[in-house]
Scaffold this motif. Structure first.
Motif, PDB file in Angstrom:
ATOM      1  N   ASN A   1      60.831  80.004  32.304  1.00  0.00           N
ATOM      2  CA  ASN A   1      60.035  80.781  33.250  1.00  0.00           C
ATOM      3  C   ASN A   1      60.870  81.337  34.398  1.00  0.00           C
ATOM      4  O   ASN A   1      60.348  82.040  35.250  1.00  0.00           O
ATOM      5  N   GLY A   2      62.159  81.039  34.424  1.00  0.00           N
ATOM      6  CA  GLY A   2      63.046  81.600  35.419  1.00  0.00           C
ATOM      7  C   GLY A   2      63.543  82.988  35.037  1.00  0.00           C
ATOM      8  O   GLY A   2      64.241  83.633  35.801  1.00  0.00           O
ATOM      9  N   SER A   3      63.168  83.441  33.852  1.00  0.00           N
ATOM     10  CA  SER A   3      63.563  84.767  33.396  1.00  0.00           C
ATOM     11  C   SER A   3      62.549  85.807  33.865  1.00  0.00           C
ATOM     12  O   SER A   3      61.341  85.587  33.819  1.00  0.00           O
ATOM     13  N   LYS A   4      63.048  86.955  34.288  1.00  0.00           N
ATOM     14  CA  LYS A   4      62.181  87.989  34.858  1.00  0.00           C
ATOM     15  C   LYS A   4      61.191  88.560  33.853  1.00  0.00           C
ATOM     16  O   LYS A   4      60.098  88.985  34.222  1.00  0.00           O
ATOM     17  N   VAL A   5      61.547  88.557  32.574  1.00  0.00           N
ATOM     18  CA  VAL A   5      60.651  89.128  31.567  1.00  0.00           C
ATOM     19  C   VAL A   5      59.398  88.284  31.351  1.00  0.00           C
ATOM     20  O   VAL A   5      58.452  88.739  30.705  1.00  0.00           O
ATOM     21  N   ARG A   6      59.373  87.068  31.881  1.00  0.00           N
ATOM     22  CA  ARG A   6      58.204  86.199  31.714  1.00  0.00           C
ATOM     23  C   ARG A   6      57.095  86.511  32.719  1.00  0.00           C
ATOM     24  O   ARG A   6      55.979  86.026  32.589  1.00  0.00           O
ATOM     25  N   ILE A   7      57.397  87.328  33.735  1.00  0.00           N
ATOM     26  CA  ILE A   7      56.397  87.666  34.751  1.00  0.00           C
ATOM     27  C   ILE A   7      55.480  88.749  34.195  1.00  0.00           C
ATOM     28  O   ILE A   7      55.931  89.729  33.607  1.00  0.00           O
ATOM     29  N   ARG A   8      54.187  88.556  34.384  1.00  0.00           N
ATOM     30  CA  ARG A   8      53.188  89.518  33.914  1.00  0.00           C
ATOM     31  C   ARG A   8      52.595  90.255  35.110  1.00  0.00           C
ATOM     32  O   ARG A   8      52.256  89.626  36.115  1.00  0.00           O
ATOM     33  N   ASN A   9      52.480  91.572  35.014  1.00  0.00           N
ATOM     34  CA  ASN A   9      51.822  92.335  36.072  1.00  0.00           C
ATOM     35  C   ASN A   9      50.340  91.995  36.057  1.00  0.00           C
ATOM     36  O   ASN A   9      49.689  92.109  35.031  1.00  0.00           O
ATOM     37  N   ARG A  10      49.813  91.557  37.195  1.00  0.00           N
ATOM     38  CA  ARG A  10      48.405  91.184  37.287  1.00  0.00           C
ATOM     39  C   ARG A  10      47.763  91.845  38.490  1.00  0.00           C
ATOM     40  O   ARG A  10      48.398  92.043  39.517  1.00  0.00           O
ATOM     41  N   CYS A  11      46.474  92.147  38.350  1.00  0.00           N
ATOM     42  CA  CYS A  11      45.688  92.734  39.432  1.00  0.00           C
ATOM     43  C   CYS A  11      45.642  91.750  40.590  1.00  0.00           C
ATOM     44  O   CYS A  11      45.377  90.565  40.403  1.00  0.00           O
ATOM     45  N   GLU A  12      45.901  92.238  41.803  1.00  0.00           N
ATOM     46  CA  GLU A  12      45.861  91.360  42.970  1.00  0.00           C
ATOM     47  C   GLU A  12      44.446  91.047  43.404  1.00  0.00           C
ATOM     48  O   GLU A  12      44.222  90.110  44.152  1.00  0.00           O
ATOM     49  N   VAL A  13      43.475  91.820  42.925  1.00  0.00           N
ATOM     50  CA  VAL A  13      42.078  91.584  43.285  1.00  0.00           C
ATOM     51  C   VAL A  13      41.434  90.592  42.325  1.00  0.00           C
ATOM     52  O   VAL A  13      40.818  89.608  42.742  1.00  0.00           O
ATOM     53  N   THR A  14      41.594  90.840  41.012  1.00  0.00           N
ATOM     54  CA  THR A  14      40.901  90.023  40.015  1.00  0.00           C
ATOM     55  C   THR A  14      41.820  89.140  39.179  1.00  0.00           C
ATOM     56  O   THR A  14      41.356  88.203  38.557  1.00  0.00           O
ATOM     57  N   GLY A  15      43.098  89.474  39.109  1.00  0.00           N
ATOM     58  CA  GLY A  15      44.018  88.716  38.271  1.00  0.00           C
ATOM     59  C   GLY A  15      44.074  89.225  36.844  1.00  0.00           C
ATOM     60  O   GLY A  15      44.720  88.626  35.992  1.00  0.00           O
ATOM     61  N   ARG A  16      43.414  90.321  36.565  1.00  0.00           N
ATOM     62  CA  ARG A  16      43.365  90.875  35.211  1.00  0.00           C
ATOM     63  C   ARG A  16      44.742  91.425  34.819  1.00  0.00           C
ATOM     64  O   ARG A  16      45.353  92.180  35.574  1.00  0.00           O
ATOM     65  N   PRO A  17      45.244  91.092  33.607  1.00  0.00           N
ATOM     66  CA  PRO A  17      46.587  91.532  33.220  1.00  0.00           C
ATOM     67  C   PRO A  17      46.633  92.904  32.553  1.00  0.00           C
ATOM     68  O   PRO A  17      47.689  93.493  32.452  1.00  0.00           O
ATOM     69  N   ARG A  18      45.524  93.404  32.101  1.00  0.00           N
ATOM     70  CA  ARG A  18      45.547  94.669  31.362  1.00  0.00           C
ATOM     71  C   ARG A  18      45.070  95.821  32.228  1.00  0.00           C
ATOM     72  O   ARG A  18      44.337  95.629  33.180  1.00  0.00           O
ATOM     73  N   ALA A  19      45.453  97.043  31.823  1.00  0.00           N
ATOM     74  CA  ALA A  19      45.099  98.272  32.537  1.00  0.00           C
ATOM     75  C   ALA A  19      45.488  98.160  34.004  1.00  0.00           C
ATOM     76  O   ALA A  19      44.706  98.387  34.903  1.00  0.00           O
ATOM     77  N   TYR A  20      46.754  97.802  34.220  1.00  0.00           N
ATOM     78  CA  TYR A  20      47.297  97.552  35.550  1.00  0.00           C
ATOM     79  C   TYR A  20      47.974  98.808  36.075  1.00  0.00           C
ATOM     80  O   TYR A  20      48.830  99.393  35.412  1.00  0.00           O
ATOM     81  N   TYR A  21      47.590  99.249  37.268  1.00  0.00           N
ATOM     82  CA  TYR A  21      48.230 100.378  37.929  1.00  0.00           C
ATOM     83  C   TYR A  21      49.295  99.831  38.873  1.00  0.00           C
ATOM     84  O   TYR A  21      48.975  99.169  39.856  1.00  0.00           O
ATOM     85  N   ARG A  22      50.546 100.101  38.582  1.00  0.00           N
ATOM     86  CA  ARG A  22      51.652  99.543  39.364  1.00  0.00           C
ATOM     87  C   ARG A  22      51.642 100.016  40.807  1.00  0.00           C
ATOM     88  O   ARG A  22      51.934  99.262  41.719  1.00  0.00           O
ATOM     89  N   LYS A  23      51.322 101.284  40.998  1.00  0.00           N
ATOM     90  CA  LYS A  23      51.370 101.850  42.336  1.00  0.00           C
ATOM     91  C   LYS A  23      50.365 101.175  43.266  1.00  0.00           C
ATOM     92  O   LYS A  23      50.635 100.960  44.444  1.00  0.00           O
ATOM     93  N   LEU A  24      49.202 100.825  42.731  1.00  0.00           N
ATOM     94  CA  LEU A  24      48.145 100.221  43.535  1.00  0.00           C
ATOM     95  C   LEU A  24      48.079  98.698  43.387  1.00  0.00           C
ATOM     96  O   LEU A  24      47.344  98.040  44.113  1.00  0.00           O
ATOM     97  N   LYS A  25      48.795  98.159  42.417  1.00  0.00           N
ATOM     98  CA  LYS A  25      48.824  96.719  42.118  1.00  0.00           C
ATOM     99  C   LYS A  25      47.434  96.171  41.814  1.00  0.00           C
ATOM    100  O   LYS A  25      47.061  95.092  42.271  1.00  0.00           O
ATOM    101  N   MET A  26      46.658  96.955  41.050  1.00  0.00           N
ATOM    102  CA  MET A  26      45.327  96.485  40.657  1.00  0.00           C
ATOM    103  C   MET A  26      44.939  97.080  39.313  1.00  0.00           C
ATOM    104  O   MET A  26      45.538  98.041  38.852  1.00  0.00           O
ATOM    105  N   SER A  27      43.929  96.471  38.697  1.00  0.00           N
ATOM    106  CA  SER A  27      43.470  96.933  37.395  1.00  0.00           C
ATOM    107  C   SER A  27      42.520  98.109  37.552  1.00  0.00           C
ATOM    108  O   SER A  27      42.021  98.392  38.642  1.00  0.00           O
ATOM    109  N   ARG A  28      42.239  98.754  36.444  1.00  0.00           N
ATOM    110  CA  ARG A  28      41.369  99.925  36.470  1.00  0.00           C
ATOM    111  C   ARG A  28      39.959  99.573  36.911  1.00  0.00           C
ATOM    112  O   ARG A  28      39.284 100.362  37.567  1.00  0.00           O
ATOM    113  N   ILE A  29      39.504  98.372  36.571  1.00  0.00           N
ATOM    114  CA  ILE A  29      38.147  97.965  36.919  1.00  0.00           C
ATOM    115  C   ILE A  29      38.024  97.741  38.427  1.00  0.00           C
ATOM    116  O   ILE A  29      37.076  98.206  39.061  1.00  0.00           O
TER     117      ILE A  29
END
Length: 101
Positions: A54-82
Motif C-alpha cells: 500500500n506504499g505504492s502510489k498506484v494503490r491509491i484510488r480517486n474517491r469523491c470527497e463528499v460521498t467516497g464514491r470511486p466511480r465517475a470521479y471528476y479530478r478538477k472538482l474532486k467529487m463524483s458526478r452524483i
C-alpha cells in the motif's frame, strides 16, 4: 476490531505513500541503473519487495470527497458526478447552473 471503510483505507494508503516515497524512488533508481552490479540491483529489488504494497502510489484510488464514491470521479472538482449534480442543483457550486432541454 471494527471494519475500516474504504475511505479510511484510502487515507491510510496516502499516508504510506508519503512515508515511503523517497525510499521507494531511491530503490527504483538502483534497480534501473545498468551500470550497477547485478547483485546490487537484485538486492535493491528485494528491498523494494519488502516495502508495504500500500506504499505504492498506484494503490491509491480517486474517491469523491463528499460521498467516497470511486466511480465517475471528476479530478478538477474532486467529487463524483452524483455529488456534483446534487450540489449543482442546490446552487452550492459557484459557476455551475442547471440546464434544461
Amino acid at each position: 476490531m471494527a471494519k475500516k471503510s474504504s475511505i479510511e483505507k484510502n487515507k491510510h494508503r496516502q499516508e504510506l505513500v508519503a512515508k515511503f516515497a523517497a525510499k521507494r524512488a531511491a530503490l527504483k533508481v538502483v534497480t534501473k541503473d545498468q551500470s550497477a552490479s547485478m547483485e546490487d540491483r537484485f538486492r535493491a529489488q528485494l528491498a523494494l519487495a519488502e516495502l508495504p504494497r500500500n506504499g505504492s502510489k498506484v494503490r491509491i484510488r480517486n474517491r469523491c470527497e463528499v460521498t467516497g464514491r470511486p466511480r465517475a470521479y471528476y479530478r478538477k472538482l474532486k467529487m463524483s458526478r452524483i455529488a456534483l449534480r446534487d450540489l449543482g442543483n442546490n446552487g452550492q457550486i459557484p459557476g455551475i447552473v442547471k440546464s434544461s432541454w
